[in-house]
Design a protein around this motif. Structure first.
Motif, PDB file in Angstrom:
ATOM      1  N   TYR A 103      44.132  33.786  54.053  1.00 58.75           N
ATOM      2  CA  TYR A 103      43.659  34.242  52.749  1.00 58.75           C
ATOM      3  C   TYR A 103      42.990  33.096  52.003  1.00 58.75           C
ATOM      4  CZ  TYR A 103      46.929  38.190  53.271  1.00 58.75           C
ATOM      5  OH  TYR A 103      47.607  39.299  53.712  1.00 58.75           O
ATOM      6  N   PHE A 107      42.951  36.577  45.135  1.00 54.70           N
ATOM      7  CA  PHE A 107      42.928  36.319  46.570  1.00 54.70           C
ATOM      8  C   PHE A 107      41.852  37.166  47.229  1.00 54.70           C
ATOM      9  CE2 PHE A 107      46.697  33.776  47.424  1.00 54.70           C
ATOM     10  CZ  PHE A 107      47.487  33.987  46.309  1.00 54.70           C
ATOM     11  N   VAL A 130      53.367  35.845  42.795  1.00 49.43           N
ATOM     12  CA  VAL A 130      52.418  36.532  43.667  1.00 49.43           C
ATOM     13  C   VAL A 130      53.186  37.644  44.356  1.00 49.43           C
ATOM     14  CG1 VAL A 130      50.922  36.307  45.703  1.00 49.43           C
ATOM     15  CG2 VAL A 130      51.072  34.430  44.038  1.00 49.43           C
ATOM     16  N   GLN A 190      53.145  41.109  47.254  1.00 45.89           N
ATOM     17  CA  GLN A 190      52.505  41.666  48.450  1.00 45.89           C
ATOM     18  C   GLN A 190      53.113  43.025  48.744  1.00 45.89           C
ATOM     19  OE1 GLN A 190      52.901  39.307  52.086  1.00 45.89           O
ATOM     20  NE2 GLN A 190      50.818  39.895  52.634  1.00 45.89           N
ATOM     21  N   GLY A 249      47.607  42.924  51.309  1.00 41.87           N
ATOM     22  CA  GLY A 249      47.324  41.518  51.070  1.00 41.87           C
ATOM     23  C   GLY A 249      48.069  40.947  49.883  1.00 41.87           C
ATOM     24  N   LEU A 250      47.766  39.710  49.566  1.00 42.28           N
ATOM     25  CA  LEU A 250      48.414  39.006  48.468  1.00 42.28           C
ATOM     26  C   LEU A 250      47.734  39.347  47.145  1.00 42.28           C
ATOM     27  CD1 LEU A 250      48.648  35.509  50.173  1.00 42.28           C
ATOM     28  CD2 LEU A 250      50.470  37.207  49.962  1.00 42.28           C
ATOM     29  N   TRP A 255      47.882  37.916  43.198  1.00 41.41           N
ATOM     30  CA  TRP A 255      48.379  37.022  42.154  1.00 41.41           C
ATOM     31  C   TRP A 255      48.663  37.860  40.911  1.00 41.41           C
ATOM     32  CZ3 TRP A 255      46.724  36.230  37.225  1.00 41.41           C
ATOM     33  CH2 TRP A 255      47.265  35.145  36.527  1.00 41.41           C
ATOM     34  N   ASP A 287      45.598  42.161  35.336  1.00 38.48           N
ATOM     35  CA  ASP A 287      45.451  43.388  34.552  1.00 38.48           C
ATOM     36  C   ASP A 287      46.440  44.464  34.998  1.00 38.48           C
ATOM     37  OD1 ASP A 287      41.813  43.233  34.134  1.00 38.48           O
ATOM     38  OD2 ASP A 287      43.459  42.270  33.034  1.00 38.48           O
ATOM     39  N   TYR A 311      56.874  36.891  45.339  1.00 37.22           N
ATOM     40  CA  TYR A 311      57.050  35.474  45.639  1.00 37.22           C
ATOM     41  C   TYR A 311      56.867  34.647  44.359  1.00 37.22           C
ATOM     42  CZ  TYR A 311      56.033  36.704  50.572  1.00 37.22           C
ATOM     43  OH  TYR A 311      56.035  37.235  51.836  1.00 37.22           O
TER      44      TYR A 311
END
Lengths: 106, 119
Positions: free
Chosen positions: A87, A98, B37, B39, B44-45, B47, B62, B95
């Motif tokens: 990523y 990301f 963060v 998932q 995907g990740l 933030w 947001d 995380y």
């Protein structure tokens, strides 16, 4: 918000291959671009910071380049432990978005 | 060595609330900004939040703004994420991560804690 794209989204490679992953930002982010590796079931791991800085402990086969909107992560010689998802992340302005990830498999 | 350990995840009903904690060790916690963060399963990740070292600045994605708050207790080396108005789409592994000042890169991550929002 700054949008991040990656290409390819997946790739198949073999041990010893040179692998290149591209990341593009929707606007200039200077060099505020980081790369992370994530293995299945594990937390992400920082590989490259500020576009080209190699994080301590990360093998030198990993390298990063670019500035502005276009960035590249290169693995010079793929090793078995490198099969993972990668990523990019911009840290220029919040939200620190990301990219969608690039899965590298056999 | 640097350690980050999240806790507080679990199953919660839509509209419910939850407070996640992140216990830090092995570094001077009060010197570092921190981020959360998440998932979602198979995704995907994302933030979601940032807090500066002295709590002066906070920021949110947001998708969680107005529902999530972030705080820290530097005396107890702890980071928190208070989540309210939870939705099914908040289901994810959360995380906590340490941010370096140089480029806000996240150099250490916890193992994550799973939050499941379901009736």
């Amino acid at each position: 918000d700054i949008q991040m794209t990656q290409s390819p989204l997946s790739l198949s490679a073999s041990v010893g291959d040179r692998v290149t992953i591209t990341c593009r930002a929707s606007q200039s982010i200077s060099s505020y671009l980081n790369w992370y590796q994530q293995e299945p079931g594990k937390a992400p791991k920082l590989l490259i910071y500020a576009a080209s800085g190699l994080q301590s402990g990360v093998p030198s086969r990993f390298s990063g380049s670019g500035s502005g909107t276009d960035f590249t992560l290169t693995i010079s010689s793929l090793q078995p432990e490198d099969f993972a998802t990668y990523y990019c992340q911009q840290s220029y302005s919040t939200p620190f978005t990301f990219g969608p990830g690039t899965k590298v498999d056999v | 060595q640097v350690q980050l350990v999240e806790s507080g995840g679990g199953l919660v009903k839509p509209g419910g609330s939850l407070r996640l904690s992140c216990a830090a060790a092995g570094f001077t916690f009060s010197d570092y900004s921190m981020s959360w963060v998440r998932q979602a399963p198979g995704k995907g990740l994302e933030w979601i939040s940032y807090i500066s070292s002295s709590s002066t600045f906070t920021n949110f994605a947001d998708s969680v703004k107005g529902r999530f708050t972030v705080s820290r207790d530097n005396a107890k080396n702890s980071l928190f994420l208070r989540m309210t108005g939870l939705r099914a789409e908040d289901t994810a592994v959360y995380y906590c991560a340490r941010a370096q000042e140089q480029a806000n890169q996240l150099d250490y991550w916890g193992h994550g804690t799973l939050v499941t929002v379901s009736s």
